[in-house]
Every structure is written in structure tokens, then in C-alpha cells.
Design a protein around this motif. Structure first.
Motif, PDB file in Angstrom:
ATOM      1  N   THR A 116     -20.762   9.756  -2.617  1.00 50.80           N
ATOM      2  CA  THR A 116     -19.310   9.648  -2.784  1.00 50.80           C
ATOM      3  C   THR A 116     -18.845   8.293  -2.270  1.00 50.80           C
ATOM      4  O   THR A 116     -19.556   7.632  -1.506  1.00 50.80           O
ATOM      5  N   VAL A 117     -17.669   7.908  -2.718  1.00 51.57           N
ATOM      6  CA  VAL A 117     -17.080   6.653  -2.255  1.00 51.57           C
ATOM      7  C   VAL A 117     -15.622   6.884  -1.890  1.00 51.57           C
ATOM      8  O   VAL A 117     -14.999   7.858  -2.332  1.00 51.57           O
ATOM      9  N   ALA A 118     -15.106   5.989  -1.071  1.00 48.68           N
ATOM     10  CA  ALA A 118     -13.674   5.948  -0.799  1.00 48.68           C
ATOM     11  C   ALA A 118     -13.186   4.599  -1.292  1.00 48.68           C
ATOM     12  O   ALA A 118     -13.806   3.561  -1.007  1.00 48.68           O
ATOM     13  N   ALA A 119     -12.113   4.590  -2.070  1.00 44.93           N
ATOM     14  CA  ALA A 119     -11.646   3.336  -2.670  1.00 44.93           C
ATOM     15  C   ALA A 119     -10.130   3.266  -2.680  1.00 44.93           C
ATOM     16  O   ALA A 119      -9.435   4.280  -2.592  1.00 44.93           O
ATOM     17  N   SER A 120      -9.640   2.043  -2.791  1.00 45.42           N
ATOM     18  CA  SER A 120      -8.211   1.792  -2.970  1.00 45.42           C
ATOM     19  C   SER A 120      -8.046   0.963  -4.238  1.00 45.42           C
ATOM     20  O   SER A 120      -8.977   0.256  -4.654  1.00 45.42           O
ATOM     21  N   HIS A 121      -6.877   1.042  -4.853  1.00 48.70           N
ATOM     22  CA  HIS A 121      -6.685   0.242  -6.067  1.00 48.70           C
ATOM     23  C   HIS A 121      -5.232  -0.174  -6.229  1.00 48.70           C
ATOM     24  O   HIS A 121      -4.317   0.360  -5.600  1.00 48.70           O
ATOM     25  N   ILE A 122      -5.065  -1.155  -7.095  1.00 47.81           N
ATOM     26  CA  ILE A 122      -3.732  -1.622  -7.499  1.00 47.81           C
ATOM     27  C   ILE A 122      -3.708  -1.534  -9.020  1.00 47.81           C
ATOM     28  O   ILE A 122      -4.574  -2.106  -9.688  1.00 47.81           O
ATOM     29  N   THR A 143      -1.905  -8.949   1.981  1.00 49.32           N
ATOM     30  CA  THR A 143      -2.995  -7.987   2.150  1.00 49.32           C
ATOM     31  C   THR A 143      -3.077  -7.093   0.915  1.00 49.32           C
ATOM     32  O   THR A 143      -2.114  -6.952   0.159  1.00 49.32           O
ATOM     33  N   PHE A 144      -4.236  -6.507   0.738  1.00 51.56           N
ATOM     34  CA  PHE A 144      -4.431  -5.601  -0.394  1.00 51.56           C
ATOM     35  C   PHE A 144      -3.430  -4.457  -0.333  1.00 51.56           C
ATOM     36  O   PHE A 144      -2.833  -4.086  -1.343  1.00 51.56           O
ATOM     37  N   GLU A 145      -3.221  -3.910   0.890  1.00 49.88           N
ATOM     38  CA  GLU A 145      -2.297  -2.782   1.054  1.00 49.88           C
ATOM     39  C   GLU A 145      -0.868  -3.162   0.679  1.00 49.88           C
ATOM     40  O   GLU A 145      -0.175  -2.419  -0.029  1.00 49.88           O
ATOM     41  N   ASP A 146      -0.427  -4.325   1.152  1.00 43.49           N
ATOM     42  CA  ASP A 146       0.940  -4.751   0.838  1.00 43.49           C
ATOM     43  C   ASP A 146       1.099  -5.030  -0.653  1.00 43.49           C
ATOM     44  O   ASP A 146       2.147  -4.720  -1.252  1.00 43.49           O
ATOM     45  N   ALA A 147       0.054  -5.609  -1.251  1.00 41.83           N
ATOM     46  CA  ALA A 147       0.112  -5.887  -2.693  1.00 41.83           C
ATOM     47  C   ALA A 147       0.215  -4.592  -3.477  1.00 41.83           C
ATOM     48  O   ALA A 147       0.945  -4.502  -4.476  1.00 41.83           O
ATOM     49  N   ALA A 148      -0.512  -3.562  -3.022  1.00 43.88           N
ATOM     50  CA  ALA A 148      -0.447  -2.255  -3.697  1.00 43.88           C
ATOM     51  C   ALA A 148       0.953  -1.675  -3.588  1.00 43.88           C
ATOM     52  O   ALA A 148       1.515  -1.183  -4.577  1.00 43.88           O
ATOM     53  N   MET A 149       1.527  -1.737  -2.385  1.00 43.65           N
ATOM     54  CA  MET A 149       2.867  -1.162  -2.185  1.00 43.65           C
ATOM     55  C   MET A 149       3.926  -1.900  -2.998  1.00 43.65           C
ATOM     56  O   MET A 149       4.887  -1.308  -3.477  1.00 43.65           O
ATOM     57  N   GLN A 150       3.730  -3.204  -3.200  1.00 44.08           N
ATOM     58  CA  GLN A 150       4.732  -3.998  -3.919  1.00 44.08           C
ATOM     59  C   GLN A 150       4.564  -3.955  -5.439  1.00 44.08           C
ATOM     60  O   GLN A 150       5.552  -3.986  -6.180  1.00 44.08           O
ATOM     61  N   HIS A 151       3.302  -3.867  -5.906  1.00 38.39           N
ATOM     62  CA  HIS A 151       3.069  -4.082  -7.337  1.00 38.39           C
ATOM     63  C   HIS A 151       2.452  -2.900  -8.093  1.00 38.39           C
ATOM     64  O   HIS A 151       2.582  -2.831  -9.315  1.00 38.39           O
ATOM     65  N   SER A 152       1.777  -2.008  -7.403  1.00 35.52           N
ATOM     66  CA  SER A 152       1.044  -0.949  -8.126  1.00 35.52           C
ATOM     67  C   SER A 152       1.993   0.069  -8.745  1.00 35.52           C
ATOM     68  O   SER A 152       3.019   0.433  -8.162  1.00 35.52           O
ATOM     69  N   SER A 153       1.628   0.558  -9.933  1.00 32.98           N
ATOM     70  CA  SER A 153       2.426   1.597 -10.601  1.00 32.98           C
ATOM     71  C   SER A 153       1.870   2.995 -10.343  1.00 32.98           C
ATOM     72  O   SER A 153       2.392   3.973 -10.859  1.00 32.98           O
ATOM     73  N   CYS A 154       0.812   3.067  -9.538  1.00 31.62           N
ATOM     74  CA  CYS A 154       0.208   4.360  -9.210  1.00 31.62           C
ATOM     75  C   CYS A 154       0.890   4.948  -7.968  1.00 31.62           C
ATOM     76  O   CYS A 154       1.250   4.207  -7.056  1.00 31.62           O
ATOM     77  N   HIS A 198      -6.828  -2.417 -13.255  1.00 35.75           N
ATOM     78  CA  HIS A 198      -7.002  -2.052 -11.854  1.00 35.75           C
ATOM     79  C   HIS A 198      -7.670  -3.173 -11.071  1.00 35.75           C
ATOM     80  O   HIS A 198      -8.639  -3.789 -11.543  1.00 35.75           O
ATOM     81  N   LEU A 199      -7.184  -3.395  -9.859  1.00 35.66           N
ATOM     82  CA  LEU A 199      -7.935  -4.133  -8.852  1.00 35.66           C
ATOM     83  C   LEU A 199      -8.467  -3.069  -7.903  1.00 35.66           C
ATOM     84  O   LEU A 199      -7.698  -2.227  -7.428  1.00 35.66           O
ATOM     85  N   ILE A 200      -9.760  -3.098  -7.631  1.00 34.39           N
ATOM     86  CA  ILE A 200     -10.383  -2.027  -6.849  1.00 34.39           C
ATOM     87  C   ILE A 200     -11.016  -2.603  -5.591  1.00 34.39           C
ATOM     88  O   ILE A 200     -11.731  -3.614  -5.647  1.00 34.39           O
TER      89      ILE A 200
END
Length: 248
Positions: A116-122, A143-154, A198-200
Motif C-alpha cells: 500500500t501507499v500513502a499519497a497526496s495530490h493536486i 509548499t505542496f500542501e499550500d499549493a493543494a489548498m489554493q489550486h486543487s479541485s479535489c 494530477h501532481l502526485i
């Protein structure tokens, strides 16, 4: 008693609270709708009354002796008798604890678990936007986290893009393939799927954990029951063919 309380009478035939309770339970279960409400119970009672009206008239008209009805009745009886005979054939099929343990021991490959894996994405709409975000993350501008919060549609954007832990086959193929070919901490993409680009980031890789016997017991029992039932069924067919030859 309350269950014997007469709610209606049709031609002298009572319809009791017990009759209604049985009908409500049956209809709620069969139609996926709850009839156990005042309105629903009233509707079911009306149906019971209508049913009794038709039954009484059918008996008076001697419809049970109609050849077409008798043919249908025979078909129903034959089907019920077949099902009953099959049930009798299979009722002695049992799976023992020893058989379960032996299957578990003799088939280690089936219980080795999975990686199994644990992953984050944008997730974004265009490849161009994904590359812009990737460049900003790699250059340390965000940061990846901030970019996800600002830009991700998920919806995972609320968690910085964190998707949690998952195994093979739980994500769409392109995403799945990318995740399981990455190293921990690696950021990859853009990866195109039916949802967009996706950016993973692979957060963690987990080695397979063997499935314990206690976790697999019921699954093994069901598998062995199905296997043994099929053998018993086929064996009975072969026996019957000796008694009642089949000509083709």
C-alpha cells in the motif's frame, strides 16, 4: 391478543393486525421502501382488502380449476420442488475449522497481503497549470500542501491534498500506476486521468502485511463452502443420471 385484533373483514374473513404486520415487513423489505408509517400501513391494509376480494371471488368462480391456472400452479410447484431438492442435497455440506486452517497454510500466496501507499495530490484542469504549480513547488516558492489548498479541485485540498493510504486498484489506472512506481518523497506529474491533471507526491510506501487467519477465516469458509457445494451438486447430478438416463 393485540396481534389478533381484527382490522377489517371481507365476506366474513378477518384481516388481523398480525396479517398487516407481516405484509408491511414483506413489502418494506421487497420494495426498498418503509411502509411502517400510518399512511403506509393504511395503504397496505387496503391492498390486503383488495387481495381478499379477488381471492373470494376467484374461489366462488372456481378459477382454481381453470386449466391455465392449474398449468401455472404446476410450474410453481415444480420450481419449488426443484429448489427444495437442491437444498436437501446441499444441507449436509459443512466446512470444518481444520479445513480452513489447512487451506490457509497450503495457500500462503493468497494471504501475503498487498503493498500500500500513502499519497497526496493536486488536481487541476490543464497540463499548463499543473506544470506552473510543479515549478513553484520545486523552486520552494510554495509548499505542496499550500499549493493543494489554493489550486486543487479535489475535496482533499482541505487536507493539503492528502489521500491517505490505499492499495493497488483503488485508484484510476493512470494514477495507480504512477503511485506504485514512485519513491517516497518523490513528486511526479502531471499525470492525466479522466478527472484532469494530477501532481502526485508519494508520502509513504508500506510493505505487504500478511493477512492473519482470524481475518481470513470467513472468506476461506465461504470459498470452501462454495467449492464443496458445487462438487456435491455435480455429484448428485451424476448419480441421478444413472437412475434416470438422459437421452439427447
Amino acid at each position: 391478543m393485540e396481534n389478533n385484533r381484527v382490522l377489517a373483514s371481507v365476506g366474513g374473513q378477518p384481516i388481523t393486525e398480525s396479517d398487516l404486520e407481516s405484509a408491511v415487513a414483506r413489502m418494506s423489505s421487497g420494495r426498498g421502501r418503509n411502509f411502517n408509517t400510518p399512511e403506509g400501513r393504511q395503504a397496505v391494509l387496503e391492498q390486503l382488502i383488495v387481495r381478499e376480494l379477488f381471492l373470494q371471488d376467484a374461489r366462488k368462480s372456481m378459477l382454481e380449476y381453470d386449466p391455465a391456472f392449474k398449468a401455472q400452479l404446476q410450474q410453481v410447484k415444480d420450481e419449488l420442488l426443484y429448489q427444495f431438492a437442491v437444498t436437501k442435497t446441499l444441507e449436509k455440506v459443512k466446512v470444518t475449522e481444520e479445513e480452513i486452517q489447512n487451506f490457509y497454510t497450503e495457500n500462503p500466496e493468497e494471504f501475503k497481503g498487498q503493498e500500500t501507499v500513502a499519497a497526496s495530490h493536486i488536481l487541476v484542469d490543464t497540463e499548463e497549470k499543473a506544470n506552473e504549480i510543479l515549478s513553484a513547488v520545486q523552486n520552494g516558492e510554495i509548499t505542496f500542501e499550500d499549493a493543494a489548498m489554493q489550486h486543487s479541485s479535489c475535496p482533499s485540498k482541505a487536507r493539503g491534498g492528502n489521500l491517505g493510504e490505499f492499495g493497488h486498484g483503488q485508484m484510476v489506472p493512470e494514477f495507480d500506476q504512477a503511485c506504485f512506481s514512485m519513491e517516497e518523497g518523490q513528486i511526479a506529474g502531471p499525470v492525466k486521468t479522466q478527472f484532469g491533471y494530477h501532481l502526485i507526491r508519494l508520502d509513504k510506501k508500506n510493505e505487504p502485511k500478511p493477512v492473519k487467519l482470524s481475518e481470513a477465516r470467513e472468506m476461506i469458509r465461504e470459498h470452501l463452502m462454495e467449492e464443496k457445494s458445487q462438487k456435491a451438486y455435480q455429484s448428485r447430478i451424476n448419480q441421478l443420471k444413472l437412475v434416470y438416463p438422459v437421452d439427447r
